[in-house]
Design a protein around this motif. Structure first.
Motif, PDB file in Angstrom:
ATOM      1  N   TRP A   9     -42.210 -11.502  24.181  1.00 16.24           N
ATOM      2  CA  TRP A   9     -40.978 -11.622  23.395  1.00 16.24           C
ATOM      3  C   TRP A   9     -41.134 -12.674  22.310  1.00 16.24           C
ATOM      4  CZ3 TRP A   9     -37.714 -15.466  22.003  1.00 16.24           C
ATOM      5  CH2 TRP A   9     -36.507 -15.079  21.402  1.00 16.24           C
ATOM      6  N   LEU A  10     -41.717 -13.825  22.658  1.00 14.41           N
ATOM      7  CA  LEU A  10     -41.869 -14.898  21.683  1.00 14.41           C
ATOM      8  C   LEU A  10     -42.762 -14.460  20.521  1.00 14.41           C
ATOM      9  CD1 LEU A  10     -41.440 -17.786  20.751  1.00 14.41           C
ATOM     10  CD2 LEU A  10     -43.332 -18.491  22.229  1.00 14.41           C
ATOM     11  N   ARG A  11     -43.847 -13.769  20.837  1.00 16.07           N
ATOM     12  CA  ARG A  11     -44.727 -13.290  19.767  1.00 16.07           C
ATOM     13  C   ARG A  11     -43.958 -12.380  18.815  1.00 16.07           C
ATOM     14  NH1 ARG A  11     -47.216  -8.473  19.384  1.00 16.07           N
ATOM     15  NH2 ARG A  11     -47.012  -8.008  21.609  1.00 16.07           N
ATOM     16  N   GLN A  12     -43.181 -11.440  19.363  1.00 15.25           N
ATOM     17  CA  GLN A  12     -42.429 -10.523  18.532  1.00 15.25           C
ATOM     18  C   GLN A  12     -41.370 -11.249  17.699  1.00 15.25           C
ATOM     19  OE1 GLN A  12     -44.733  -7.862  18.938  1.00 15.25           O
ATOM     20  NE2 GLN A  12     -42.843  -6.824  18.349  1.00 15.25           N
ATOM     21  N   PRO A  35     -32.436 -11.771  21.700  1.00 18.69           N
ATOM     22  CA  PRO A  35     -32.156 -10.523  20.992  1.00 18.69           C
ATOM     23  C   PRO A  35     -33.326  -9.560  21.115  1.00 18.69           C
ATOM     24  CG  PRO A  35     -32.761 -12.224  19.434  1.00 18.69           C
ATOM     25  CD  PRO A  35     -32.626 -12.892  20.768  1.00 18.69           C
ATOM     26  N   ASP A  36     -33.017  -8.283  20.997  1.00 20.44           N
ATOM     27  CA  ASP A  36     -34.044  -7.247  21.067  1.00 20.44           C
ATOM     28  C   ASP A  36     -34.941  -7.372  19.840  1.00 20.44           C
ATOM     29  OD1 ASP A  36     -35.541  -5.013  21.397  1.00 20.44           O
ATOM     30  OD2 ASP A  36     -33.919  -3.593  21.011  1.00 20.44           O
ATOM     31  N   THR A  37     -36.200  -7.730  20.031  1.00 23.23           N
ATOM     32  CA  THR A  37     -37.067  -7.969  18.880  1.00 23.23           C
ATOM     33  C   THR A  37     -37.436  -6.689  18.146  1.00 23.23           C
ATOM     34  OG1 THR A  37     -39.074  -7.889  20.252  1.00 23.23           O
ATOM     35  CG2 THR A  37     -38.044 -10.047  19.902  1.00 23.23           C
ATOM     36  N   ALA A  38     -37.234  -5.534  18.767  1.00 22.78           N
ATOM     37  CA  ALA A  38     -37.492  -4.282  18.061  1.00 22.78           C
ATOM     38  C   ALA A  38     -36.554  -4.135  16.872  1.00 22.78           C
ATOM     39  CB  ALA A  38     -37.338  -3.104  19.011  1.00 22.78           C
ATOM     40  N   ALA A  39     -35.364  -4.731  16.959  1.00 22.66           N
ATOM     41  CA  ALA A  39     -34.389  -4.656  15.873  1.00 22.66           C
ATOM     42  C   ALA A  39     -34.269  -5.972  15.106  1.00 22.66           C
ATOM     43  CB  ALA A  39     -33.022  -4.275  16.438  1.00 22.66           C
ATOM     44  N   LEU A  40     -34.948  -7.017  15.577  1.00 21.38           N
ATOM     45  CA  LEU A  40     -34.746  -8.345  14.995  1.00 21.38           C
ATOM     46  C   LEU A  40     -35.250  -8.430  13.560  1.00 21.38           C
ATOM     47  CD1 LEU A  40     -33.737 -11.190  15.453  1.00 21.38           C
ATOM     48  CD2 LEU A  40     -35.970 -11.783  16.394  1.00 21.38           C
ATOM     49  N   LYS A  41     -36.417  -7.873  13.293  1.00 21.01           N
ATOM     50  CA  LYS A  41     -36.959  -7.915  11.937  1.00 21.01           C
ATOM     51  C   LYS A  41     -36.011  -7.248  10.951  1.00 21.01           C
ATOM     52  CE  LYS A  41     -40.900  -6.357   9.159  1.00 21.01           C
ATOM     53  NZ  LYS A  41     -42.208  -5.654   9.186  1.00 21.01           N
ATOM     54  N   GLN A  42     -35.462  -6.098  11.333  1.00 17.05           N
ATOM     55  CA  GLN A  42     -34.531  -5.402  10.455  1.00 17.05           C
ATOM     56  C   GLN A  42     -33.261  -6.225  10.261  1.00 17.05           C
ATOM     57  OE1 GLN A  42     -33.535  -1.418  11.676  1.00 17.05           O
ATOM     58  NE2 GLN A  42     -31.841  -1.242  10.240  1.00 17.05           N
ATOM     59  N   SER A  43     -32.737  -6.798  11.332  1.00 12.20           N
ATOM     60  CA  SER A  43     -31.502  -7.584  11.241  1.00 12.20           C
ATOM     61  C   SER A  43     -31.683  -8.789  10.332  1.00 12.20           C
ATOM     62  CB  SER A  43     -31.060  -8.035  12.633  1.00 12.20           C
ATOM     63  OG  SER A  43     -30.724  -6.941  13.452  1.00 12.20           O
ATOM     64  N   LEU A  44     -32.760  -9.551  10.541  1.00  6.37           N
ATOM     65  CA  LEU A  44     -32.994 -10.733   9.728  1.00  6.37           C
ATOM     66  C   LEU A  44     -33.298 -10.357   8.285  1.00  6.37           C
ATOM     67  CD1 LEU A  44     -35.118 -12.912  12.188  1.00  6.37           C
ATOM     68  CD2 LEU A  44     -32.684 -13.142  11.620  1.00  6.37           C
ATOM     69  N   GLY A  45     -33.988  -9.231   8.089  1.00  7.03           N
ATOM     70  CA  GLY A  45     -34.246  -8.764   6.733  1.00  7.03           C
ATOM     71  C   GLY A  45     -32.964  -8.426   6.001  1.00  7.03           C
ATOM     72  N   GLU A  46     -32.032  -7.768   6.682  1.00  4.10           N
ATOM     73  CA  GLU A  46     -30.746  -7.434   6.074  1.00  4.10           C
ATOM     74  C   GLU A  46     -29.921  -8.694   5.813  1.00  4.10           C
ATOM     75  OE1 GLU A  46     -28.980  -4.751   8.811  1.00  4.10           O
ATOM     76  OE2 GLU A  46     -30.242  -3.043   8.252  1.00  4.10           O
ATOM     77  N   LEU A  47     -30.021  -9.669   6.701  1.00  5.47           N
ATOM     78  CA  LEU A  47     -29.259 -10.910   6.522  1.00  5.47           C
ATOM     79  C   LEU A  47     -29.723 -11.678   5.288  1.00  5.47           C
ATOM     80  CD1 LEU A  47     -27.161 -12.916   7.780  1.00  5.47           C
ATOM     81  CD2 LEU A  47     -29.118 -14.027   8.884  1.00  5.47           C
ATOM     82  N   THR A  48     -31.003 -11.663   5.009  1.00  6.13           N
ATOM     83  CA  THR A  48     -31.573 -12.506   3.959  1.00  6.13           C
ATOM     84  C   THR A  48     -31.753 -11.782   2.626  1.00  6.13           C
ATOM     85  OG1 THR A  48     -33.791 -11.989   4.823  1.00  6.13           O
ATOM     86  CG2 THR A  48     -32.752 -14.015   5.593  1.00  6.13           C
ATOM     87  N   THR A  49     -31.251 -10.564   2.509  1.00  2.20           N
ATOM     88  CA  THR A  49     -31.346  -9.805   1.260  1.00  2.20           C
ATOM     89  C   THR A  49     -30.014  -9.121   0.979  1.00  2.20           C
ATOM     90  OG1 THR A  49     -32.182  -7.832   2.428  1.00  2.20           O
ATOM     91  CG2 THR A  49     -33.817  -9.366   1.510  1.00  2.20           C
ATOM     92  N   GLY A  50     -29.844  -8.665  -0.273  1.00  6.02           N
ATOM     93  CA  GLY A  50     -28.665  -7.902  -0.633  1.00  6.02           C
ATOM     94  C   GLY A  50     -27.453  -8.777  -0.899  1.00  6.02           C
ATOM     95  N   LYS A  51     -26.294  -8.156  -0.964  1.00  4.50           N
ATOM     96  CA  LYS A  51     -25.039  -8.843  -1.268  1.00  4.50           C
ATOM     97  C   LYS A  51     -24.700  -9.854  -0.172  1.00  4.50           C
ATOM     98  CE  LYS A  51     -20.241  -7.874  -2.637  1.00  4.50           C
ATOM     99  NZ  LYS A  51     -19.581  -8.837  -1.729  1.00  4.50           N
ATOM    100  N   ASP A  52     -24.267 -11.050  -0.600  1.00  2.00           N
ATOM    101  CA  ASP A  52     -23.884 -12.133   0.310  1.00  2.00           C
ATOM    102  C   ASP A  52     -25.023 -12.554   1.232  1.00  2.00           C
ATOM    103  OD1 ASP A  52     -21.261 -12.297  -0.682  1.00  2.00           O
ATOM    104  OD2 ASP A  52     -20.569 -10.713   0.661  1.00  2.00           O
ATOM    105  N   ALA A  53     -26.250 -12.378   0.772  1.00  2.00           N
ATOM    106  CA  ALA A  53     -27.408 -12.728   1.597  1.00  2.00           C
ATOM    107  C   ALA A  53     -27.444 -14.222   1.885  1.00  2.00           C
ATOM    108  CB  ALA A  53     -28.698 -12.317   0.881  1.00  2.00           C
ATOM    109  N   VAL A  54     -27.945 -14.565   3.056  1.00  2.00           N
ATOM    110  CA  VAL A  54     -28.300 -15.950   3.381  1.00  2.00           C
ATOM    111  C   VAL A  54     -29.770 -16.105   3.016  1.00  2.00           C
ATOM    112  CG1 VAL A  54     -28.457 -17.693   5.176  1.00  2.00           C
ATOM    113  CG2 VAL A  54     -26.648 -15.954   5.285  1.00  2.00           C
ATOM    114  N   PRO A  55     -30.102 -16.838   1.960  1.00  2.00           N
ATOM    115  CA  PRO A  55     -31.513 -16.947   1.566  1.00  2.00           C
ATOM    116  C   PRO A  55     -32.374 -17.428   2.732  1.00  2.00           C
ATOM    117  CG  PRO A  55     -30.088 -17.884  -0.122  1.00  2.00           C
ATOM    118  CD  PRO A  55     -29.214 -17.591   1.071  1.00  2.00           C
TER     119      PRO A  55
END
Length: 452
Positions: free
Chosen positions: A352-355, A291-311
């Motif tokens: 990529w791995l570092r990001q 996955p594009d790591t430029a967007a990965l932090k945002q994607s994982l952050g949205e997944l783990t917070t808010g409604k229906d979040a995966v902790p």
């Protein structure tokens, strides 16, 4: 301190269920030069390239992993019907015979049952935790036409097969970190638990049956059970059969968070209905390949917070990596990379791995298993997906080390080792484009010595 006290202290710290690590620094393990499903069937034989027994190679690798900061290995346990199903569907040209017997894995040919026990004990000796993951994929044969009673019977059969592993390993070893099951199976995102389709019914019946089995066999501490969570990508589906892929380097993709959240919410509804109380999975696992790591932090952050979040503490990245076109065979081909900044080089793989690790750390995800220590010499006996000419993707060239030991480890190895040792990573900067001509030299990392 008396010798007996020293022994007790060692046993308590080596693999004490009470002290299971919060951070899983794991790898999907297979010895050098082996398909990742064939280690146990080859365990007592000699490797043709090295002349060493496979179990001797594994012993040395486990010592290397421990010295380098890893604390767990993720081990797939395939059954024979899965390989027979691949052959029947012409996904492979040759019949693979290294699967565990089904429905009783203790009857497996080739001393695999004995090999699994010895591997687990060997990992325990090196203070390495083991994450066994059961793979039974022909669960869907004719599933649509079954009655609910027949679906429940199929769930009991699969649970019985996995339960033999759980009983045997739980009673003999203290280093089981978690159990994985329900491979690539999950309830339908919008399916109602009061009137489930057969896939949803099979998933929840199987999950509950395995939870009961684990509780019954885990008197010294109950390892969690994890199940699959599909995390789809946005945009073009390059994995679909017949997909038209443009020439050149493939761009990294972004992840569809709302779709993944709907799937997790469905799991909670079905388990709560089945158990008669509020319930959700112990853990869920998913994959991150390119996955594009430029967007990965945002994607994982949205997944783990808010409604229906995966902790974040319930999310296990069971496989992650990026393909390198120069791979173990110095064979250039298309590869995944960053959107607008393709990483088509071994050093680009390290970028990529570092990001990716920076994104995991920033979002509080502490459970992960890198794709593989070595590049698989032959992942399958023939192509299984639409990009048949892409050897780098087909043969699993996402590893950290090379099959030829003299060439050492890839630069990504240094990134991984630094991350495991707690060293700060240069997070935040956008990854630079690394695009080299095929004849330019590529830096290799030194093979780790006893100092690590």
């Amino acid at each position: 301190m008396r010798l007996s006290a020293v022994i007790v202290l060692f046993l308590a710290t080596a693999a004490d269920p009470v002290s299971r690590p919060r951070e899983w620094r794991a790898i999907n393990y297979a010895p050098r030069g082996h398909p990742y499903f064939r280690m146990l069937s080859d365990w007592f034989s000699k490797d043709t390239a090295t002349g060493l027994e496979v179990r001797v190679m594994a012993d040395a690798d486990l010592a290397t992993l421990r010295r380098s900061g890893f604390n767990a290995v993720h081990l797939y346990l395939w059954d024979q019907p899965t390989f027979d199903d691949f052959y029947r569907r012409q996904a492979t040209r040759t019949r693979e015979t290294s699967g565990f017997a089904y429905p009783d894995p203790a009857l497996s040919a080739g001393r695999q049952w004995e090999a699994l026990d010895e591997f687990t004990a060997m990992a325990e000796k090196h203070h390495i935790w083991v994450i066994p993951h059961f793979v039974h994929t022909p669960f869907n044969d004719g599933l649509d036409s079954l009655s609910p009673a027949q679906v429940e019977e199929r769930a009991r059969t699969i649970a019985g097969w996995a339960g033999v592993f759980i009983s045997s390993l739980s009673r003999r070893h203290r280093n089981i970190l978690a159990w994985g099951a329900l491979y690539a199976l999950e309830p339908a995102p919008d399916d109602r638990p009061e009137n489930p389709n057969n896939y949803s019914l099979l998933w929840r019946k199987l999950y509950v049956a395995l939870k009961i089995k684990i509780e019954a066999e885990s008197a010294r501490g109950q390892p969690p059970l994890f199940t699959f969570l599909y995390f789809p990508s946005k945009g073009r589906n390059i994995w679909a059969r017949g997909a038209q892929v443009p020439p050149g380097a493939l761009e990294g993709y972004s992840l569809d968070v709302p779709a993944a959240k709907r799937r997790f919410a469905s799991m909670k509804r079905h388990l709560s209905y089945e158990m008669g109380r509020a319930a959700e999975p112990d853990l869920v696992y998913t994959y991150l390949f390119g996955p594009d790591t430029a967007a990965l932090k945002q994607s994982l952050g949205e997944l783990t917070t808010g409604k229906d979040a995966v902790p974040a503490d319930r999310l296990f990245i069971a496989e992650y990596g990026i393909s390198s076109p120069f791979g173990a065979y110095d064979h250039a081909t298309r590869a995944f990379g960053e959107n607008g900044a393709p990483t088509t080089d071994l050093e680009g793989q390290a970028v990529w791995l570092r990001q990716c690790l920076c994104a995991l750390r920033a979002t509080g995800i502490t459970k992960s298993a890198y794709w593989m220590l070595y590049d698989a010499a032959r992942l399958w006996s023939s192509p299984t997906w639409s990009l048949a000419n892409d050897r780098v993707s087909l043969e699993g060239h996402w590893g950290l080390g090379f099959e030829d030991a003299a060439r050492g480890f890839k630069p990504a190895w240094d990134i991984m080792r630094a991350f495991h040792s707690g060293q700060p990573l240069a997070c935040g900067a956008a990854p630079a484009a690394i695009v080299r001509a095929q004849n330019e030299p590529v830096r290799f990392a030194a093979r780790p010595g006893r100092g690590f």
